[in-house]
Design a protein around this motif. Sequence first.
Motif, short mmCIF file in Angstrom:
data_model
loop_
_atom_site.label_atom_id
_atom_site.label_comp_id
_atom_site.label_asym_id
_atom_site.label_seq_id
_atom_site.Cartn_x
_atom_site.Cartn_y
_atom_site.Cartn_z
N LEU A 133 50.45 -12.84 -31.65
CA LEU A 133 51.69 -12.46 -32.31
C LEU A 133 51.40 -11.44 -33.40
CD1 LEU A 133 52.98 -16.10 -32.62
CD2 LEU A 133 54.04 -14.37 -31.19
N VAL A 134 52.07 -10.30 -33.32
CA VAL A 134 51.85 -9.22 -34.27
C VAL A 134 53.17 -8.90 -34.97
CG1 VAL A 134 51.03 -6.85 -34.60
CG2 VAL A 134 50.09 -8.25 -32.73
N ASP A 135 53.15 -8.92 -36.30
CA ASP A 135 54.32 -8.54 -37.08
C ASP A 135 53.98 -7.29 -37.87
OD1 ASP A 135 56.55 -8.30 -38.75
OD2 ASP A 135 56.85 -10.48 -38.84
N LEU A 136 54.47 -6.15 -37.42
CA LEU A 136 54.11 -4.86 -38.00
C LEU A 136 54.70 -4.65 -39.38
CD1 LEU A 136 54.49 -2.65 -34.80
CD2 LEU A 136 52.36 -3.35 -35.91
N ARG A 137 55.49 -5.59 -39.86
CA ARG A 137 55.95 -5.50 -41.26
C ARG A 137 54.83 -5.82 -42.23
NH1 ARG A 137 60.89 -9.58 -41.00
NH2 ARG A 137 59.32 -10.68 -39.75
N TYR A 138 53.79 -6.51 -41.73
CA TYR A 138 52.74 -7.00 -42.61
C TYR A 138 51.34 -6.51 -42.24
CZ TYR A 138 56.60 -10.23 -43.37
OH TYR A 138 57.85 -10.77 -43.59
N ILE A 139 51.22 -5.76 -41.16
CA ILE A 139 49.90 -5.27 -40.75
C ILE A 139 50.06 -3.86 -40.18
CG2 ILE A 139 50.08 -6.32 -38.45
CD1 ILE A 139 47.06 -6.80 -38.54
N PRO A 140 49.22 -2.91 -40.58
CA PRO A 140 49.31 -1.55 -40.03
C PRO A 140 48.78 -1.50 -38.61
CG PRO A 140 47.50 -1.69 -41.59
CD PRO A 140 48.23 -3.00 -41.67
N ASP A 141 49.39 -0.67 -37.78
CA ASP A 141 48.96 -0.59 -36.38
C ASP A 141 47.55 -0.02 -36.24
OD1 ASP A 141 49.37 2.57 -35.64
OD2 ASP A 141 50.85 1.88 -37.08
N SER A 142 47.07 0.69 -37.23
CA SER A 142 45.76 1.34 -37.14
C SER A 142 44.61 0.34 -37.06
CB SER A 142 45.54 2.27 -38.34
OG SER A 142 45.63 1.54 -39.56
N VAL A 143 44.82 -0.91 -37.49
CA VAL A 143 43.73 -1.90 -37.49
C VAL A 143 43.80 -2.84 -36.30
CG1 VAL A 143 43.65 -1.80 -40.01
CG2 VAL A 143 44.94 -3.64 -38.88
N LEU A 144 44.78 -2.68 -35.43
CA LEU A 144 44.94 -3.62 -34.32
C LEU A 144 43.72 -3.63 -33.40
CD1 LEU A 144 48.70 -3.07 -33.34
CD2 LEU A 144 47.70 -4.86 -34.78
N LYS A 145 43.07 -2.49 -33.28
CA LYS A 145 41.88 -2.42 -32.41
C LYS A 145 40.77 -3.35 -32.87
CE LYS A 145 39.93 1.53 -34.96
NZ LYS A 145 41.01 1.56 -35.97
N ASP A 146 40.80 -3.74 -34.13
CA ASP A 146 39.75 -4.63 -34.66
C ASP A 146 39.98 -6.09 -34.25
OD1 ASP A 146 38.62 -2.44 -35.96
OD2 ASP A 146 39.82 -2.77 -37.78
#
Length: 358
Positions: A320-333
């Motif tokens: 579950l990803v909530d982009l209000r609280y995490i930048p998309d640039s770090v998703l690869k990690d």
Amino acid sequence: MRRKQITLFLLATLLLTLGVWMLLGRTKVSSAERRNLTQWPKLTWKSLSSGSFTRQAEEAATDQFPLRDNFRTLKALSAYNLFGRLDNNGYYFSGNSIGKLDDPFSEDAVNAVCEKIRKIQKAYLEHTDCRVFYSIIPDKNQYLAGSFPVLDYGKMESMLASKLPDLTYIPLLDCLNANSYYVTDPHWRQESLENAVARLGAYLDFTPADAFEKQQFSFYGAYYGQAALPLPAETLTILESDATRAASVYNLETNQTGSIYDMEKLTSQDPYSVYLSGPAALEIITNPKAETERRLVFFRDSFGSSLAPLLLDHYSEIILVDLRYIPDSVLKDYIDFQNQDVLFAYSTLILNTNQIFR
């Protein structure tokens, strides 16, 4: 003359009593409004000379006024029943439910969300075998409003279709109705999502589970305190299955593992947070009872908290990803975007809010 003196004495006594009561007020939190109340400021030369003391004192006087919630309810009832107003501070009553007037349609906000999704698609999904879908979760105003203006849902659908041509759209508008939502809250009821889950299953290739058990609790939603109307408590239902009981939820931010339903949240300011403990940047649900090894990456808002548990039977893992609280640039990690389903499901409330994502 004596009658006037008695009247003035009683009035002065009332004002003095209210004034002392207000000055002694130390209420910190409004459970009805779900917010912290302004406290009386300390009198210092700096705060007095800068004007901050006066400003904070005015706010404290409003927040600490005696019987404040009672007066708010009186104002709301007067607005509707005495003065014939259709709404009170943007909240209206339609049928048996409280609605909140939508903000004007923002093409900029919708375009920004589409740009964010396309950015993620290009960075992580373009050359993978992932199946990628999106849905628009209707605000309950779509079913309530009547004579009130509402967002143009069809226009929003058209905009996303033109901006996201490579994604498969899963329509949900006809899967819900006014009774699918809480009376005193903007969110949908988990027990009313059967048709929505069936529609998702038709696109994502799974058969909805039907072996859920219900637990029910007394509930007041976010609109209850804001609208200040004297409505009875309603019922919040959670649906349990072997999968929800066996699954674990890892929260990236807290580095803790919990359960699908956080029962302690039922007595918090936001009881809807019982679903997955409320908002979180990134959570990983692991389901040892899954029928398959399939995985789902679910880009969601708060509506997804109550939807995700109903998908558990069909996935061994849901991220579950909530982009209000995490930048998309770090998703690869944190996410390996290979051989999985990807679902973007956002409410019209989120899609119509400017600069909502990080």
